[in-house]
Enzyme design. Structure first.
Site, PDB file in Angstrom:
ATOM      1  N   ASP A  97      -4.982  14.492 -18.290  1.00  0.00           N
ATOM      2  CA  ASP A  97      -5.209  13.065 -18.501  1.00  0.00           C
ATOM      3  C   ASP A  97      -4.644  12.765 -19.887  1.00  0.00           C
ATOM      4  O   ASP A  97      -5.203  13.168 -20.900  1.00  0.00           O
ATOM      5  CB  ASP A  97      -6.724  12.772 -18.420  1.00  0.00           C
ATOM      6  CG  ASP A  97      -7.037  11.294 -18.604  1.00  0.00           C
ATOM      7  OD1 ASP A  97      -6.246  10.593 -19.278  1.00  0.00           O
ATOM      8  OD2 ASP A  97      -8.085  10.842 -18.094  1.00  0.00           O
ATOM      9  N   LYS A 113      -5.336   1.090 -20.460  1.00  0.00           N
ATOM     10  CA  LYS A 113      -5.500   1.274 -21.901  1.00  0.00           C
ATOM     11  C   LYS A 113      -4.178   0.995 -22.618  1.00  0.00           C
ATOM     12  O   LYS A 113      -3.681  -0.098 -22.546  1.00  0.00           O
ATOM     13  CB  LYS A 113      -6.049   2.677 -22.165  1.00  0.00           C
ATOM     14  CG  LYS A 113      -7.174   3.108 -21.203  1.00  0.00           C
ATOM     15  CD  LYS A 113      -8.442   2.303 -21.362  1.00  0.00           C
ATOM     16  CE  LYS A 113      -9.459   2.506 -20.249  1.00  0.00           C
ATOM     17  NZ  LYS A 113      -9.813   3.860 -19.928  1.00  0.00           N
ATOM     18  N   TYR A 163     -13.625  12.685 -19.352  1.00  0.00           N
ATOM     19  CA  TYR A 163     -13.929  11.266 -19.199  1.00  0.00           C
ATOM     20  C   TYR A 163     -15.053  11.127 -18.154  1.00  0.00           C
ATOM     21  O   TYR A 163     -15.041  11.812 -17.121  1.00  0.00           O
ATOM     22  CB  TYR A 163     -12.660  10.540 -18.735  1.00  0.00           C
ATOM     23  CG  TYR A 163     -12.894   9.107 -18.350  1.00  0.00           C
ATOM     24  CD1 TYR A 163     -13.089   8.133 -19.320  1.00  0.00           C
ATOM     25  CD2 TYR A 163     -12.936   8.717 -17.020  1.00  0.00           C
ATOM     26  CE1 TYR A 163     -13.320   6.815 -18.967  1.00  0.00           C
ATOM     27  CE2 TYR A 163     -13.166   7.394 -16.659  1.00  0.00           C
ATOM     28  CZ  TYR A 163     -13.356   6.452 -17.636  1.00  0.00           C
ATOM     29  OH  TYR A 163     -13.592   5.153 -17.291  1.00  0.00           O
ATOM     30  N   ARG A 183       0.822  -1.220   0.000  1.00  0.00           N
ATOM     31  CA  ARG A 183       0.000   0.000   0.000  1.00  0.00           C
ATOM     32  C   ARG A 183       0.853   1.266   0.000  1.00  0.00           C
ATOM     33  O   ARG A 183       0.405   2.312  -0.456  1.00  0.00           O
ATOM     34  CB  ARG A 183      -0.981   0.005   1.187  1.00  0.00           C
ATOM     35  CG  ARG A 183      -1.845   1.276   1.252  1.00  0.00           C
ATOM     36  CD  ARG A 183      -3.091   1.140   2.125  1.00  0.00           C
ATOM     37  NE  ARG A 183      -2.813   0.576   3.420  1.00  0.00           N
ATOM     38  CZ  ARG A 183      -2.288   1.249   4.461  1.00  0.00           C
ATOM     39  NH1 ARG A 183      -2.008   2.528   4.350  1.00  0.00           N
ATOM     40  NH2 ARG A 183      -2.063   0.641   5.602  1.00  0.00           N
TER      41      ARG A 183
HETATM   42  C1  LIG Z   1     -10.461   4.514 -18.865  1.00  0.00           C
HETATM   43  C2  LIG Z   1     -10.110   5.930 -18.637  1.00  0.00           C
HETATM   44  C3  LIG Z   1      -9.999   6.425 -17.335  1.00  0.00           C
HETATM   45  C4  LIG Z   1     -10.272   5.586 -16.101  1.00  0.00           C
HETATM   46  O1  LIG Z   1      -9.308   4.588 -15.983  1.00  0.00           O
HETATM   47  P1  LIG Z   1      -9.554   3.202 -15.186  1.00  0.00           P
HETATM   48  O2  LIG Z   1      -8.261   2.502 -15.400  1.00  0.00           O
HETATM   49  O3  LIG Z   1     -10.743   2.537 -15.788  1.00  0.00           O
HETATM   50  O4  LIG Z   1      -9.790   3.570 -13.770  1.00  0.00           O
HETATM   51  C5  LIG Z   1      -9.643   7.764 -17.187  1.00  0.00           C
HETATM   52  N1  LIG Z   1      -9.435   8.562 -18.251  1.00  0.00           N
HETATM   53  C6  LIG Z   1      -9.540   8.109 -19.508  1.00  0.00           C
HETATM   54  C7  LIG Z   1      -9.301   9.050 -20.646  1.00  0.00           C
HETATM   55  C8  LIG Z   1      -9.889   6.785 -19.750  1.00  0.00           C
HETATM   56  O5  LIG Z   1     -10.012   6.352 -21.004  1.00  0.00           O
END
Ligand SMILES: *Cc1c(COP(=O)(O)O)cnc(C)c1O
Length: 381
Positions: A170, A195, A98, A44
């Site tokens: 992001d 992703k 998002y 953690r």
């Molecule tokens: C999927 C996604 C998230 C969230 O990510 P998780 O791994 O599902 O928590 C945040 N921002 C973007 C642009 C995403 O595509």
């Protein structure tokens, strides 16, 4: 000597000498470690061997001082925002976030007494008007979902610096291969490593990259909240990440070829892809990015009936949410990522019910094009 990202992905941050001579980083499936001269080591606390190698590698990918691997993209986003903002503070957030981020800043963060204003990140003349004495941070996305807009990223960095705001981005859709957000001046770059960074659709993870001070603040916040990535998932992410450059080159190339094909097809009314000269921010994307990414969205001339028939007829892509894996995926944002919005909110955001979003995988572009061609040829116009 600074290496290119291809080499960094393979070698940067790895232990030297190799642990017990192992060429691959072993999995240390242990929650805690014996006392030694180091501070307490515990999963953690994000300081166990499989986490540390990823933290070092992730930092180097965006030219950041420090980085942190997290249990999900949302852990990275919520942890970073809660470490930068406190009750009474005010956040400027891009008006097309998002879905999970939008929900967080409008519900839990609002309950904590942190205010948010949504702003048009492509219209610098309006930014000053949102500023209050309590504004602390500005938050944008490098490429928005699902319309794939690229806002004035350079303007945001200068505005944040001039106004004393922490800038957060992001950078999930662009990835460090196409855009090094920290090098470009953002204070914190956040990723859903679920992703492209992992790329194989088999885990959930996230990343925070940035200045040492801000990353350490996020790390302390996440010590309270949890959300650390476990050693086995770290191992998988590590393995997936090492081919990011190879995969991104193919995503960039195949998506570009498919977008050009779709834009010229009579069955499409509109194709959104930053690589197309018809894209409103094409010049900016070409100047700032190393590639235009693997995401496309489109509307068909036949509207919703055509969209339903198309998703029914197309064979290679899997009908599923999420993105960034080796396999192509298609989804309709109106029934997936943006289902939580009302029809009116979706219309305001420019997301029609017939909009189709495509995450282009690493299949051969010619096979994808042939498949899309047969599906588009068989739908009502
Ligand atoms: C999927 C996604 C998230 C969230 O990510 P998780 O791994 O599902 O928590 C945040 N921002 C973007 C642009 C995403 O595509």
């Amino acid at each position: 000597m600074t290496h290119t990202i291809d080499t960094q992905l393979v070698h940067a941050g790895e232990d030297g000498p190799r642990i017990a001579g192992a060429v691959r980083m072993p999995i240390f499936q242990s929650a805690m470690f014996e006392h030694d001269d180091n501070p307490l080591r515990y999963i953690r606390y994000n300081n166990t061997p499989n986490q540390l190698v990823l933290n070092r590698k992730l930092a180097i990918l965006e030219g950041a001082e420090e980085a942190l691997v997290t249990g999900s993209g949302m852990t990275a986003i919520t942890g970073a925002l809660l470490s930068v903002l406190k009750p009474g503070d005010h956040l400027l957030a891009q008006n097309s976030l998002y879905g999970g981020t939008h929900n967080f800043v409008t519900t839990l963060m609002a309950d904590l007494g942190i205010a948010v204003s949504f702003f048009d990140a492509d219209n610098p003349d309006t930014w000053e008007s949102y500023m209050t004495p309590h504004t602390r941070a500005v938050y944008v996305e490098s490429i928005t979902n699902p319309l794939l807009q690229v806002c004035d990223l350079e303007g945001i960095v200068s505005f944040a610096q001039a106004s004393g705001l922490v800038s957060l981005i992001d950078n999930t859709f662009a990835t460090p291969y196409n855009y090094r957000a920290v090098e470009a001046g953002f204070d914190l770059s956040l990723h859903s490593a679920t992703k492209y960074l992992n790329g194989h659709s088999d885990l959930v993870a996230g990343a925070i990259m940035g200045s040492g001070e801000l990353v350490r603040r996020s790390k302390n916040t996440l010590k309270h909240l949890g959300g650390a990535l476990d050693p086995h998932a770290c191992f998988l992410l590590h393995r997936g990440m090492q081919t990011l450059a190879l995969r991104m080159r193919q995503h960039n190339e195949s998506a570009f070829a498919l977008a050009r094909f779709l834009a010229e097809h009579s069955a499409t009314r509109r194709v959104n892809y930053p690589g197309l000269t018809s894209h409103a921010q094409h010049d900016r994307a070409a100047r700032l990015f190393n590639g235009f990414g693997g995401m496309i969205s489109m509307e068909l001339t036949g509207g919703l009936d055509a969209a339903l028939a198309f998703t029914d007829r197309v064979n290679l892509p899997i009908l599923a949410p999420s993105l960034g894996g080796v396999e192509s995926l298609i989804t309709r944002p109106a029934i997936s990522s943006h289902a939580g919005l009302t029809a009116e909110e979706r219309a305001d955001a420019g997301i029609r019910d017939d909009l189709i979003r495509i995450s282009v995988g690493i299949e051969a572009a010619q096979d994808l094009i042939a498949d899309f061609d047969q599906a588009l040829g068989a739908i009502p116009s």
